[in-house]
Design a protein around this motif. Structure first.
Motif, PDB file in Angstrom:
ATOM      1  N   LEU A  24       0.849  -1.310   0.042  1.00 13.44           N
ATOM      2  CA  LEU A  24       0.061   0.047   0.108  1.00 13.44           C
ATOM      3  C   LEU A  24       0.841   1.238   0.260  1.00 13.44           C
ATOM      4  CD1 LEU A  24      -2.923  -1.104   2.391  1.00 13.44           C
ATOM      5  CD2 LEU A  24      -3.127  -0.373  -0.025  1.00 13.44           C
ATOM      6  N   VAL A  25       1.982   1.164   0.662  1.00  6.69           N
ATOM      7  CA  VAL A  25       2.958   2.508   0.756  1.00  6.69           C
ATOM      8  C   VAL A  25       3.343   2.590  -0.544  1.00  6.69           C
ATOM      9  CG1 VAL A  25       4.910   3.138   1.627  1.00  6.69           C
ATOM     10  CG2 VAL A  25       3.327   2.396   3.125  1.00  6.69           C
ATOM     11  N   ARG A  26       3.886   1.529  -1.327  1.00  5.03           N
ATOM     12  CA  ARG A  26       4.434   1.684  -2.796  1.00  5.03           C
ATOM     13  C   ARG A  26       3.306   1.869  -3.602  1.00  5.03           C
ATOM     14  NH1 ARG A  26       9.704  -1.125  -2.687  1.00  5.03           N
ATOM     15  NH2 ARG A  26      10.101  -1.581  -0.579  1.00  5.03           N
ATOM     16  N   ALA A  27       2.174   1.568  -3.699  1.00  7.93           N
ATOM     17  CA  ALA A  27       0.948   1.993  -4.407  1.00  7.93           C
ATOM     18  C   ALA A  27       0.919   3.566  -4.183  1.00  7.93           C
ATOM     19  CB  ALA A  27      -0.209   1.241  -4.157  1.00  7.93           C
ATOM     20  N   ALA A  28       0.882   4.001  -2.861  1.00  8.25           N
ATOM     21  CA  ALA A  28       0.707   5.219  -2.684  1.00  8.25           C
ATOM     22  C   ALA A  28       1.899   6.200  -3.284  1.00  8.25           C
ATOM     23  CB  ALA A  28       0.683   5.768  -1.077  1.00  8.25           C
ATOM     24  N   PRO A  61      10.102   4.868  -8.661  1.00 11.92           N
ATOM     25  CA  PRO A  61      10.229   4.771  -7.352  1.00 11.92           C
ATOM     26  C   PRO A  61       9.417   3.931  -6.074  1.00 11.92           C
ATOM     27  CG  PRO A  61       9.087   6.831  -7.994  1.00 11.92           C
ATOM     28  CD  PRO A  61       9.429   6.033  -9.023  1.00 11.92           C
ATOM     29  N   ALA A  62       8.427   3.647  -6.710  1.00 10.68           N
ATOM     30  CA  ALA A  62       7.554   2.441  -6.023  1.00 10.68           C
ATOM     31  C   ALA A  62       8.144   1.461  -6.101  1.00 10.68           C
ATOM     32  CB  ALA A  62       6.211   2.528  -6.672  1.00 10.68           C
ATOM     33  N   ILE A  63       8.905   0.778  -6.869  1.00  9.85           N
ATOM     34  CA  ILE A  63       9.529  -0.336  -7.234  1.00  9.85           C
ATOM     35  C   ILE A  63      10.794  -0.262  -6.450  1.00  9.85           C
ATOM     36  CG2 ILE A  63      10.978  -1.817  -8.594  1.00  9.85           C
ATOM     37  CD1 ILE A  63       8.698  -1.384 -10.860  1.00  9.85           C
ATOM     38  N   LEU A 110       7.364   9.353   1.643  1.00 10.58           N
ATOM     39  CA  LEU A 110       6.909   7.643   1.533  1.00 10.58           C
ATOM     40  C   LEU A 110       8.047   7.045   0.849  1.00 10.58           C
ATOM     41  CD1 LEU A 110       3.051   8.087   0.417  1.00 10.58           C
ATOM     42  CD2 LEU A 110       4.183   7.498   2.520  1.00 10.58           C
ATOM     43  N   CYS A 111       8.809   7.460   0.162  1.00  9.97           N
ATOM     44  CA  CYS A 111       9.889   6.544  -0.449  1.00  9.97           C
ATOM     45  C   CYS A 111      10.766   6.389   0.687  1.00  9.97           C
ATOM     46  CB  CYS A 111      10.703   7.372  -1.443  1.00  9.97           C
ATOM     47  SG  CYS A 111       9.961   7.163  -3.138  1.00  9.97           S
ATOM     48  N   ALA A 112      11.196   7.166   1.495  1.00 10.33           N
ATOM     49  CA  ALA A 112      11.747   6.945   3.058  1.00 10.33           C
ATOM     50  C   ALA A 112      11.260   5.828   3.748  1.00 10.33           C
ATOM     51  CB  ALA A 112      12.082   8.271   3.804  1.00 10.33           C
ATOM     52  N   LEU A 113       9.886   5.823   3.791  1.00 10.07           N
ATOM     53  CA  LEU A 113       9.320   4.819   4.541  1.00 10.07           C
ATOM     54  C   LEU A 113       9.261   3.320   3.781  1.00 10.07           C
ATOM     55  CD1 LEU A 113       7.273   3.946   6.869  1.00 10.07           C
ATOM     56  CD2 LEU A 113       5.301   4.635   5.840  1.00 10.07           C
ATOM     57  N   ALA A 114       9.098   3.493   2.802  1.00 11.58           N
ATOM     58  CA  ALA A 114       9.277   2.141   1.965  1.00 11.58           C
ATOM     59  C   ALA A 114      10.606   1.630   1.822  1.00 11.58           C
ATOM     60  CB  ALA A 114       8.530   2.635   0.501  1.00 11.58           C
ATOM     61  N   ALA A 115      11.641   2.569   1.919  1.00  7.49           N
ATOM     62  CA  ALA A 115      12.904   1.933   2.071  1.00  7.49           C
ATOM     63  C   ALA A 115      13.104   1.237   3.333  1.00  7.49           C
ATOM     64  CB  ALA A 115      13.901   2.996   1.826  1.00  7.49           C
ATOM     65  N   ALA A 122       5.615  -7.117   9.015  1.00 13.42           N
ATOM     66  CA  ALA A 122       4.250  -6.742   9.748  1.00 13.42           C
ATOM     67  C   ALA A 122       4.241  -5.671  10.247  1.00 13.42           C
ATOM     68  CB  ALA A 122       4.280  -8.002  10.875  1.00 13.42           C
ATOM     69  N   VAL A 123       3.371  -4.663   9.521  1.00 12.92           N
ATOM     70  CA  VAL A 123       3.512  -3.344   9.921  1.00 12.92           C
ATOM     71  C   VAL A 123       2.096  -2.811  11.089  1.00 12.92           C
ATOM     72  CG1 VAL A 123       3.491  -0.954   9.247  1.00 12.92           C
ATOM     73  CG2 VAL A 123       4.805  -2.656   7.935  1.00 12.92           C
ATOM     74  N   ASP A 124       2.301  -2.388  12.033  1.00 16.39           N
ATOM     75  CA  ASP A 124       1.132  -1.749  12.822  1.00 16.39           C
ATOM     76  C   ASP A 124       0.671  -0.791  11.954  1.00 16.39           C
ATOM     77  OD1 ASP A 124      -0.578  -1.145  14.777  1.00 16.39           O
ATOM     78  OD2 ASP A 124       1.116  -0.324  15.918  1.00 16.39           O
ATOM     79  N   PRO A 125      -0.537  -0.428  11.816  1.00 11.45           N
ATOM     80  CA  PRO A 125      -1.223   0.513  10.962  1.00 11.45           C
ATOM     81  C   PRO A 125      -1.064   1.810  11.697  1.00 11.45           C
ATOM     82  CG  PRO A 125      -2.824  -1.210  11.375  1.00 11.45           C
ATOM     83  CD  PRO A 125      -1.556  -1.449  12.122  1.00 11.45           C
ATOM     84  N   ASP A 126      -0.735   2.074  13.109  1.00  8.08           N
ATOM     85  CA  ASP A 126      -0.299   3.305  13.837  1.00  8.08           C
ATOM     86  C   ASP A 126       1.038   3.764  13.179  1.00  8.08           C
ATOM     87  OD1 ASP A 126      -2.661   3.211  15.275  1.00  8.08           O
ATOM     88  OD2 ASP A 126      -1.829   2.363  17.145  1.00  8.08           O
ATOM     89  N   LEU A 127       1.733   2.786  12.800  1.00  7.08           N
ATOM     90  CA  LEU A 127       3.104   3.425  12.493  1.00  7.08           C
ATOM     91  C   LEU A 127       2.765   4.241  10.955  1.00  7.08           C
ATOM     92  CD1 LEU A 127       6.400   3.142  12.538  1.00  7.08           C
ATOM     93  CD2 LEU A 127       5.872   1.648  10.308  1.00  7.08           C
ATOM     94  N   ILE A 128       2.140   3.799  10.227  1.00  6.01           N
ATOM     95  CA  ILE A 128       1.960   4.616   8.952  1.00  6.01           C
ATOM     96  C   ILE A 128       0.953   5.867   9.206  1.00  6.01           C
ATOM     97  CG2 ILE A 128       0.830   4.487   6.678  1.00  6.01           C
ATOM     98  CD1 ILE A 128       1.520   1.421   6.730  1.00  6.01           C
ATOM     99  N   SER A 129      -0.116   5.642  10.060  1.00  8.47           N
ATOM    100  CA  SER A 129      -0.757   6.787  10.361  1.00  8.47           C
ATOM    101  C   SER A 129       0.143   7.981  10.961  1.00  8.47           C
ATOM    102  CB  SER A 129      -1.902   6.538  11.142  1.00  8.47           C
ATOM    103  OG  SER A 129      -1.691   5.901  12.381  1.00  8.47           O
ATOM    104  N   ARG A 130       1.025   7.490  11.762  1.00 15.28           N
ATOM    105  CA  ARG A 130       1.578   8.680  12.666  1.00 15.28           C
ATOM    106  C   ARG A 130       2.654   9.014  11.580  1.00 15.28           C
ATOM    107  NH1 ARG A 130       3.856   5.068  17.649  1.00 15.28           N
ATOM    108  NH2 ARG A 130       4.322   4.097  15.922  1.00 15.28           N
ATOM    109  N   TRP A 131       3.027   8.427  10.468  1.00 14.50           N
ATOM    110  CA  TRP A 131       3.985   8.989   9.734  1.00 14.50           C
ATOM    111  C   TRP A 131       3.415  10.069   8.708  1.00 14.50           C
ATOM    112  CZ3 TRP A 131       9.267   7.039   8.828  1.00 14.50           C
ATOM    113  CH2 TRP A 131       9.919   7.478   7.615  1.00 14.50           C
ATOM    114  N   LEU A 132       2.184   9.586   8.583  1.00 10.37           N
ATOM    115  CA  LEU A 132       1.241  10.550   7.416  1.00 10.37           C
ATOM    116  C   LEU A 132       0.822  11.763   8.403  1.00 10.37           C
ATOM    117  CD1 LEU A 132      -0.780   7.738   5.626  1.00 10.37           C
ATOM    118  CD2 LEU A 132       1.464   9.251   4.859  1.00 10.37           C
ATOM    119  N   VAL A 133       0.581  11.770   9.599  1.00 11.07           N
ATOM    120  CA  VAL A 133       0.178  12.738  10.493  1.00 11.07           C
ATOM    121  C   VAL A 133       1.424  13.673  10.449  1.00 11.07           C
ATOM    122  CG1 VAL A 133      -0.639  13.622  12.785  1.00 11.07           C
ATOM    123  CG2 VAL A 133      -1.835  11.655  11.729  1.00 11.07           C
ATOM    124  N   ARG A 134       2.474  13.305  10.831  1.00 11.44           N
ATOM    125  CA  ARG A 134       3.563  14.089  10.961  1.00 11.44           C
ATOM    126  C   ARG A 134       4.098  14.776   9.636  1.00 11.44           C
ATOM    127  NH1 ARG A 134       7.938  10.333  12.351  1.00 11.44           N
ATOM    128  NH2 ARG A 134       6.462   9.808  13.853  1.00 11.44           N
TER     129      ARG A 134
END
Length: 186
Positions: A24-28, A61-63, A110-115, A122-134
């Motif tokens: 999902l991160v790479r699709a975004a 960059p998604a790949i 998001l490239c930094a996160l995907a890297a 196994a990613v906690d959804p809170d990690l991605i939501s906190r990343w996006l809120v920040r």
């Protein structure tokens, strides 16, 4: 022959372990880079073959988020912006400028996160939501500060936006070169 069979089995095993969050991160990343292209480039260019090339460029960059593709697509986006304003005479609209800048930042972060995320993480959804809120807080602060600085500087004309764009591009390329040099030195 045995190594080919082993590699195929290893690839099948790796594909079976892929989890949803890294995909999902790479699709975004793909969608955000493509949206940045759509906003930056003139509409006359976005028909036929060029849109296919831009879609492939947005996929890179998604790949490979750890590679140079994020920087490449940022430079292509800025090039499209310069083409639209100089080559096609599109007036600089503040909303479009802020939207392109926001999409560039979101693609970068998001490239930094995907890297950091392996495909089978196994990613906690809170990690991605906190990343996006920040990231949203950074975007909001940058937009407010940018508008205030543009108003204070009085660079309301197209020439003012043009030199700021070129100067920002030069600073971004210089920073990328400096970071690359520091990483190679280490």
């Amino acid at each position: 022959m045995n190594t080919v069979v082993e590699r195929v089995r290893a690839a099948q095993y790796a594909i079976a372990r892929v989890s949803v969050a890294p995909l999902l991160v790479r699709a975004a990343i793909f969608v955000i880079v493509l949206a940045g292209f759509a906003l930056a480039f003139p509409s006359e260019v976005l028909s036929g073959r060029p849109i296919l090339f831009l879609a492939v460029a947005a996929l890179l960059p998604a790949i490979g988020p750890r590679r140079i593709w994020a920087t490449f697509t940022a430079l292509v986006t800025v090039g499209g912006w310069l083409l639209a304003t100089d080559g096609y005479g599109r007036p600089v609209a503040l909303w479009r400028l802020l939207a392109v800048a926001a999409l560039l930042y979101l693609a970068h972060t998001l490239c930094a996160l995907a890297a950091l995320l392996p495909y089978d993480a196994a990613v906690d959804p809170d990690l991605i939501s906190r990343w996006l809120v920040r990231s949203g807080a950074v975007l909001l602060g940058a937009a407010v500060l940018g508008v205030l600085l543009l108003q204070a500087a009085g660079t309301g004309g197209g020439a003012g936006h043009q030199w700021v764009t070129v100067l920002g591009l030069l600073v971004a390329v210089a920073m990328a070169a400096l970071l690359g040099w520091l990483l190679r030195r280490r």
